[in-house]
Design a protein around this motif. Structure first.
Motif, PDB file in Angstrom:
ATOM      1  N   ARG A 190       2.890  -1.858  10.298  1.00 37.07           N
ATOM      2  CA  ARG A 190       3.133  -0.441  10.606  1.00 37.07           C
ATOM      3  C   ARG A 190       1.812   0.318  10.615  1.00 37.07           C
ATOM      4  N   ASP A 191       1.657   1.217  11.578  1.00 43.19           N
ATOM      5  CA  ASP A 191       0.442   2.027  11.626  1.00 43.19           C
ATOM      6  C   ASP A 191       0.711   3.437  11.088  1.00 43.19           C
ATOM      7  N   GLU A 192      -0.271   4.311  11.222  1.00 41.74           N
ATOM      8  CA  GLU A 192      -0.186   5.659  10.654  1.00 41.74           C
ATOM      9  C   GLU A 192       1.025   6.444  11.129  1.00 41.74           C
ATOM     10  N   ARG A 193       1.487   6.168  12.344  1.00 42.99           N
ATOM     11  CA  ARG A 193       2.611   6.942  12.885  1.00 42.99           C
ATOM     12  C   ARG A 193       3.863   6.830  12.021  1.00 42.99           C
ATOM     13  N   TYR A 194       4.002   5.732  11.277  1.00 37.27           N
ATOM     14  CA  TYR A 194       5.162   5.556  10.412  1.00 37.27           C
ATOM     15  C   TYR A 194       5.087   6.445   9.175  1.00 37.27           C
ATOM     16  N   TYR A 195       3.928   7.035   8.940  1.00 35.17           N
ATOM     17  CA  TYR A 195       3.723   7.876   7.765  1.00 35.17           C
ATOM     18  C   TYR A 195       3.447   9.319   8.161  1.00 35.17           C
ATOM     19  N   GLU A 196       3.847   9.679   9.379  1.00 35.91           N
ATOM     20  CA  GLU A 196       3.701  11.046   9.889  1.00 35.91           C
ATOM     21  C   GLU A 196       5.043  11.536  10.411  1.00 35.91           C
ATOM     22  N   SER A 197       5.244  12.842  10.338  1.00 34.72           N
ATOM     23  CA  SER A 197       6.441  13.437  10.934  1.00 34.72           C
ATOM     24  C   SER A 197       6.264  13.420  12.447  1.00 34.72           C
ATOM     25  N   PRO A 198       7.336  13.646  13.201  1.00 32.15           N
ATOM     26  CA  PRO A 198       7.199  13.716  14.659  1.00 32.15           C
ATOM     27  C   PRO A 198       6.189  14.783  15.107  1.00 32.15           C
ATOM     28  N   GLU A 199       5.937  15.765  14.237  1.00 28.42           N
ATOM     29  CA  GLU A 199       4.965  16.820  14.558  1.00 28.42           C
ATOM     30  C   GLU A 199       3.542  16.422  14.179  1.00 28.42           C
ATOM     31  N   GLY A 200       3.356  15.235  13.606  1.00 24.55           N
ATOM     32  CA  GLY A 200       2.035  14.760  13.250  1.00 24.55           C
ATOM     33  C   GLY A 200       1.588  15.086  11.838  1.00 24.55           C
ATOM     34  N   GLU A 201       2.489  15.676  11.024  1.00 25.38           N
ATOM     35  CA  GLU A 201       2.147  15.991   9.640  1.00 25.38           C
ATOM     36  C   GLU A 201       2.312  14.744   8.772  1.00 25.38           C
ATOM     37  N   LYS A 202       1.407  14.581   7.811  1.00 24.84           N
ATOM     38  CA  LYS A 202       1.501  13.438   6.897  1.00 24.84           C
ATOM     39  C   LYS A 202       2.745  13.578   6.027  1.00 24.84           C
ATOM     40  N   LEU A 203       3.467  12.479   5.875  1.00 26.99           N
ATOM     41  CA  LEU A 203       4.651  12.472   5.023  1.00 26.99           C
ATOM     42  C   LEU A 203       4.236  12.146   3.591  1.00 26.99           C
ATOM     43  N   ALA A 204       4.892  12.792   2.648  1.00 27.95           N
ATOM     44  CA  ALA A 204       4.606  12.521   1.240  1.00 27.95           C
ATOM     45  C   ALA A 204       5.034  11.088   0.922  1.00 27.95           C
ATOM     46  N   GLY A 205       4.231  10.401   0.147  1.00 25.47           N
ATOM     47  CA  GLY A 205       4.558   9.031  -0.230  1.00 25.47           C
ATOM     48  C   GLY A 205       5.695   8.980  -1.234  1.00 25.47           C
ATOM     49  N   TRP A 206       6.429   7.901  -1.220  1.00 25.29           N
ATOM     50  CA  TRP A 206       7.505   7.692  -2.177  1.00 25.29           C
ATOM     51  C   TRP A 206       6.956   6.906  -3.346  1.00 25.29           C
ATOM     52  N   ARG A 207       7.416   7.207  -4.509  1.00 29.76           N
ATOM     53  CA  ARG A 207       7.022   6.438  -5.687  1.00 29.76           C
ATOM     54  C   ARG A 207       7.551   5.027  -5.572  1.00 29.76           C
ATOM     55  N   LYS A 208       6.807   4.092  -6.106  1.00 29.84           N
ATOM     56  CA  LYS A 208       7.215   2.695  -6.115  1.00 29.84           C
ATOM     57  C   LYS A 208       8.455   2.547  -6.978  1.00 29.84           C
ATOM     58  N   ILE A 209       9.474   1.930  -6.442  1.00 30.55           N
ATOM     59  CA  ILE A 209      10.693   1.663  -7.197  1.00 30.55           C
ATOM     60  C   ILE A 209      10.606   0.227  -7.676  1.00 30.55           C
ATOM     61  N   ARG A 210      10.608   0.043  -8.965  1.00 27.78           N
ATOM     62  CA  ARG A 210      10.494  -1.298  -9.523  1.00 27.78           C
ATOM     63  C   ARG A 210      11.882  -1.912  -9.668  1.00 27.78           C
ATOM     64  N   THR A 211      12.038  -3.095  -9.119  1.00 30.72           N
ATOM     65  CA  THR A 211      13.300  -3.807  -9.264  1.00 30.72           C
ATOM     66  C   THR A 211      13.294  -4.538 -10.592  1.00 30.72           C
ATOM     67  N   GLY A 212      14.424  -5.070 -10.992  1.00 28.23           N
ATOM     68  CA  GLY A 212      14.520  -5.790 -12.256  1.00 28.23           C
ATOM     69  C   GLY A 212      13.533  -6.929 -12.355  1.00 28.23           C
ATOM     70  N   SER A 213      13.381  -7.701 -11.282  1.00 26.81           N
ATOM     71  CA  SER A 213      12.470  -8.850 -11.343  1.00 26.81           C
ATOM     72  C   SER A 213      11.020  -8.388 -11.473  1.00 26.81           C
ATOM     73  N   GLU A 214      10.655  -7.291 -10.838  1.00 29.57           N
ATOM     74  CA  GLU A 214       9.291  -6.772 -10.956  1.00 29.57           C
ATOM     75  C   GLU A 214       9.018  -6.284 -12.375  1.00 29.57           C
ATOM     76  N   GLN A 215      10.010  -5.670 -12.999  1.00 29.46           N
ATOM     77  CA  GLN A 215       9.842  -5.191 -14.367  1.00 29.46           C
ATOM     78  C   GLN A 215       9.650  -6.364 -15.317  1.00 29.46           C
ATOM     79  N   ARG A 216      10.433  -7.427 -15.148  1.00 34.57           N
ATOM     80  CA  ARG A 216      10.291  -8.597 -16.010  1.00 34.57           C
ATOM     81  C   ARG A 216       8.922  -9.233 -15.826  1.00 34.57           C
TER      82      ARG A 216
END
Length: 83
Positions: A44-70
């Motif tokens: 994925r390139d930068e376009r996946y992290y921009e709104s259709p208007e070209g504004e940067k989208l806020a990042g989502w916090r990493k969601i840790r799954t059970g296996s990642e926590q262990r």
């Protein structure tokens, strides 16, 4: 919301395809989904992290799954054992 012309990620498209078959949706719809292009997460390139208007989208916090926590706990445990 991302640009409407961007292909979905492979993971997302596979979820849609599997769900369409699990909930026996029309064969035409399943065929249409099978014909869509997708993009891998790492491709994925930068376009996946921009709104259709070209504004940067806020990042989502990493969601840790059970296996990642262990895994994280084991890693911390091993490093403390070495000390």
């Amino acid at each position: 919301v991302i640009h409407s012309k961007l292909p979905p990620t492979t993971r997302y498209l596979e979820l849609l395809q599997n769900g369409a078959r699990e909930w026996p949706l029309s064969g035409d719809y399943c065929d249409w989904l099978d014909g869509l292009e997708s993009v891998g997460n790492k491709d994925r390139d930068e376009r996946y992290y921009e709104s259709p208007e070209g504004e940067k989208l806020a990042g989502w916090r990493k969601i840790r799954t059970g296996s990642e926590q262990r895994r994280s706990r084991r890693k911390r445990s091993k490093s403390s054992e070495r000390k």
